[in-house]
Design a protein around this motif. Structure first.
Motif, short mmCIF file in Angstrom:
data_model
loop_
_atom_site.label_atom_id
_atom_site.label_comp_id
_atom_site.label_asym_id
_atom_site.label_seq_id
_atom_site.Cartn_x
_atom_site.Cartn_y
_atom_site.Cartn_z
N ASP A 14 0.88 -1.19 0.02
CA ASP A 14 0.18 0.20 0.19
C ASP A 14 0.91 1.16 0.08
O ASP A 14 0.60 2.26 -0.82
N ALA A 15 1.80 1.27 0.91
CA ALA A 15 2.79 2.37 0.66
C ALA A 15 3.33 2.52 -0.54
O ALA A 15 3.99 3.78 -0.98
N ARG A 17 2.49 1.87 -3.53
CA ARG A 17 1.51 2.34 -4.32
C ARG A 17 1.37 4.11 -4.04
O ARG A 17 1.05 4.86 -4.86
N GLU A 18 1.28 4.18 -2.80
CA GLU A 18 1.06 5.62 -2.37
C GLU A 18 2.17 6.40 -3.03
O GLU A 18 2.14 7.34 -3.62
N THR A 22 2.54 9.51 -5.75
CA THR A 22 3.08 10.91 -5.84
C THR A 22 4.58 11.32 -6.13
O THR A 22 5.27 12.05 -5.62
#
Length: 61
Positions: A14-15, A17-18, A22
């Motif tokens: 998840d991190a 992908r975040e 960005t």
């Protein structure tokens, strides 16, 4: 700022992908590598790394 708990492969993914979303591809790759390392199934680990292409960024001991 929210604090994240990284205890599962999905937390790292998840991190990753975040970070990719960005504009931080290097950090995304490192997090994806950690997710893959913590994933017991080799096929799933390979799919994770394929989502974040590039050479490994981990340092060997």
């Amino acid at each position: 700022m929210a604090l994240h708990s990284f205890t599962r492969p999905s937390d790292f993914l998840d991190a990753a992908r975040e970070m990719a979303g960005t504009g931080r591809p290097t950090l995304a790759r490192l997090l994806a590598e950690e997710a893959a390392d913590r994933t017991p199934d080799p096929d799933t680990a390979a799919r994770i790394l394929a989502e974040f292409p590039g050479r490994t960024l981990k340092q060997e001991d």
